[in-house]
Scaffold this motif. Structure first.
Motif, PDB file in Angstrom:
ATOM      1  N   ASP A 215      -2.470   4.599  -3.651  1.00  0.00           N
ATOM      2  CA  ASP A 215      -1.226   4.765  -2.901  1.00  0.00           C
ATOM      3  C   ASP A 215      -1.043   6.234  -2.560  1.00  0.00           C
ATOM      4  OD1 ASP A 215      -0.826   2.104  -3.222  1.00  0.00           O
ATOM      5  OD2 ASP A 215       0.832   2.275  -4.648  1.00  0.00           O
ATOM      6  N   ASP A 217       1.629   9.047  -0.061  1.00  0.00           N
ATOM      7  CA  ASP A 217       2.598   9.350   0.995  1.00  0.00           C
ATOM      8  C   ASP A 217       1.845  10.016   2.134  1.00  0.00           C
ATOM      9  OD1 ASP A 217       4.782   8.319  -0.315  1.00  0.00           O
ATOM     10  OD2 ASP A 217       5.314  10.223  -1.268  1.00  0.00           O
ATOM     11  N   ASP A 246      -2.176  -4.068   7.984  1.00  0.00           N
ATOM     12  CA  ASP A 246      -0.862  -4.640   7.683  1.00  0.00           C
ATOM     13  C   ASP A 246      -0.277  -5.232   8.976  1.00  0.00           C
ATOM     14  OD1 ASP A 246       1.821  -5.163   7.140  1.00  0.00           O
ATOM     15  OD2 ASP A 246       1.977  -3.505   5.720  1.00  0.00           O
ATOM     16  N   PHE A 249       3.501  -4.698   9.761  1.00  0.00           N
ATOM     17  CA  PHE A 249       3.794  -3.366  10.278  1.00  0.00           C
ATOM     18  C   PHE A 249       3.379  -3.269  11.745  1.00  0.00           C
ATOM     19  CE2 PHE A 249       2.190   0.970  11.102  1.00  0.00           C
ATOM     20  CZ  PHE A 249       3.386   1.670  11.016  1.00  0.00           C
ATOM     21  N   ASP A 263       7.595  11.400  10.214  1.00  0.00           N
ATOM     22  CA  ASP A 263       7.975  10.284   9.355  1.00  0.00           C
ATOM     23  C   ASP A 263       7.037  10.184   8.151  1.00  0.00           C
ATOM     24  OD1 ASP A 263       9.897   9.774  11.193  1.00  0.00           O
ATOM     25  OD2 ASP A 263       9.074   7.866  11.899  1.00  0.00           O
ATOM     26  N   PHE A 265       5.369   7.754   5.303  1.00  0.00           N
ATOM     27  CA  PHE A 265       5.028   6.372   4.954  1.00  0.00           C
ATOM     28  C   PHE A 265       4.379   6.359   3.573  1.00  0.00           C
ATOM     29  CE2 PHE A 265       5.030   6.602   9.528  1.00  0.00           C
ATOM     30  CZ  PHE A 265       5.569   5.397   9.947  1.00  0.00           C
ATOM     31  N   ASN A 266       4.757   5.399   2.764  1.00  0.00           N
ATOM     32  CA  ASN A 266       4.039   5.175   1.511  1.00  0.00           C
ATOM     33  C   ASN A 266       3.031   4.061   1.766  1.00  0.00           C
ATOM     34  OD1 ASN A 266       4.058   3.561  -1.440  1.00  0.00           O
ATOM     35  ND2 ASN A 266       3.841   5.787  -1.518  1.00  0.00           N
ATOM     36  N   ARG A 288      -1.524  -1.844   3.325  1.00  0.00           N
ATOM     37  CA  ARG A 288      -0.105  -2.206   3.373  1.00  0.00           C
ATOM     38  C   ARG A 288       0.749  -0.965   3.567  1.00  0.00           C
ATOM     39  NH1 ARG A 288       3.861  -4.117  -0.749  1.00  0.00           N
ATOM     40  NH2 ARG A 288       2.383  -3.464  -2.360  1.00  0.00           N
ATOM     41  N   LYS A 290       4.042   0.266   2.560  1.00  0.00           N
ATOM     42  CA  LYS A 290       4.987  -0.140   1.526  1.00  0.00           C
ATOM     43  C   LYS A 290       6.412   0.336   1.821  1.00  0.00           C
ATOM     44  CE  LYS A 290       3.253  -0.114  -2.680  1.00  0.00           C
ATOM     45  NZ  LYS A 290       2.573   0.324  -3.927  1.00  0.00           N
ATOM     46  N   SER A 291       6.533   1.499   2.476  1.00  0.00           N
ATOM     47  CA  SER A 291       7.870   1.990   2.837  1.00  0.00           C
ATOM     48  C   SER A 291       7.742   3.001   3.961  1.00  0.00           C
ATOM     49  CB  SER A 291       8.563   2.623   1.618  1.00  0.00           C
ATOM     50  OG  SER A 291       7.875   3.800   1.203  1.00  0.00           O
ATOM     51  N   HIS A 292       8.889   3.276   4.612  1.00  0.00           N
ATOM     52  CA  HIS A 292       8.906   4.167   5.774  1.00  0.00           C
ATOM     53  C   HIS A 292      10.245   4.890   5.784  1.00  0.00           C
ATOM     54  CE1 HIS A 292       9.587   4.393  10.406  1.00  0.00           C
ATOM     55  NE2 HIS A 292       9.207   5.567   9.937  1.00  0.00           N
ATOM     56  N   ARG A 293      10.195   6.212   5.877  1.00  0.00           N
ATOM     57  CA  ARG A 293      11.444   6.967   5.919  1.00  0.00           C
ATOM     58  C   ARG A 293      11.291   8.174   6.840  1.00  0.00           C
ATOM     59  NH1 ARG A 293       8.983   8.704   1.091  1.00  0.00           N
ATOM     60  NH2 ARG A 293       8.943  10.987   0.818  1.00  0.00           N
TER      61      ARG A 293
END
Length: 301
Positions: A215, A217, A246, A249, A263, A265-266, A288, A290-293
């Motif tokens: 994993d 960032d 993914d 996504f 941005d 992404f994890n 995958r 897993k998250s987006h901020r």
């Protein structure tokens, strides 16, 4: 070897490199680098079979070389041992010759085994796919089944002069050359190695494939929204092209998800590592998102 023990020649291997110069004269010289490879290959091959016990139990031996002689180009390799008669008297089995080891090793590199049987005398009867049959001592047979990549490298060294277009063959004999009326008479060859034998031990691509999943960032950008293989992924450690697998996504991107270069992404990433002939390449696949901020400094974060 200790000087307190009798040392005797127990084996002789004569390699005669046959060929012609550009002017059609018999070849009397080889490239020094090729000669060095020949000797190194013989020492390595002999060492492996010696450690495997295929060159005699109880014999402490080493390989020596005599100066090259004219008459094409000849090298005489000697294997000497301490007190070989004492070892044999103590019940040691007479070992095979260096020539036999070289023949079996070359044969195993060139032809597959069709069938084999373990004999009561301790040897192995081997039927090769080229329809030839040989009886090989058990220790030698066991060693032939191991380290096949290493064995090819050794044979490649021994036959290195065949890469020279002036050299047409290597005649292998188990007898030394003789001098008759002042002239060197080559021994009768036991067998011959030619360019097809050399080609049979050509180096294979050394390929090692591994992978790891981790994993991270990262920041992402899409070069082509229609092609999931044309993404760029940048982590703190590296920046690489990546394939995105993914599908959820990708569907969000196709539906209009706005992505900024800042941005975060994890990602769950699989790194495929391919090492070929010493060179390593790495391929990333995003398994995958897993998250987006948004980055903290963005106005709409």
């Amino acid at each position: 070897m200790s000087e307190t023990h009798a040392v005797e020649i127990v084996d002789t291997l004569t390699l005669r490199f046959v060929g012609e110069t550009e002017k059609g004269a018999p070849l009397h010289e080889l490239r020094a680098a090729h000669v060095a490879e020949v000797l190194q290959g013989i020492v390595e091959l002999t060492g492996d079979f010696l450690k495997a016990g295929a060159l005699g139990d109880g014999l402490q031996s080493e390989v020596l070389v005599r100066p090259a002689q004219e008459g094409s180009f000849m090298l005489e390799v000697l294997r000497v041992a301490q007190d070989p008669a004492v070892a044999l008297a103590a019940g040691a089995v007479a070992p095979p010759s260096l020539g036999s080891i070289l023949l079996w090793a070359t044969k195993s590199a060139r032809a597959d085994v069709e069938d084999y049987d373990y004999l009561e005398n301790g040897n192995v009867k081997v039927c090769w796919q080229d329809k030839t049959v040989q009886e090989i001592p058990r220790h030698a047979w066991d060693e032939l089944q191991k380290q096949k990549r290493r064995r090819k490298k050794q044979l490649r060294k021994i036959m290195a002069p065949l890469s020279d277009p002036r050299v047409s063959a290597v005649e292998v004999s188990e007898e030394p050359a003789e001098v008759v009326d002042g002239e060197i008479v080559p021994p009768v060859p036991a067998f011959e190695l030619a360019r097809p034998d050399y080609n049979a031990v050509s180096p294979e691509d050394e390929i090692e494939e591994t992978f790891k999943i981790f994993d991270a960032d990262a920041q992402m950008s899409a070069i082509d929204f229609d092609d999931p293989e044309k993404w760029r992924v940048r982590t703190k450690e590296a920046k690489r092209s990546a394939t995105v697998e993914d599908q959820q996504f990708l569907d969000r991107v196709a539906a209009g998800l706005a992505i900024r270069k800042t941005d975060i992404f994890n990602l769950e990433i699989r790194e495929d590592i391919l090492t070929k002939n010493g060179r390593t390449t790495r391929k990333w696949t995003v398994l995958r998102v897993k998250s987006h901020r948004r980055a903290a400094h963005d106005d709409d974060a």
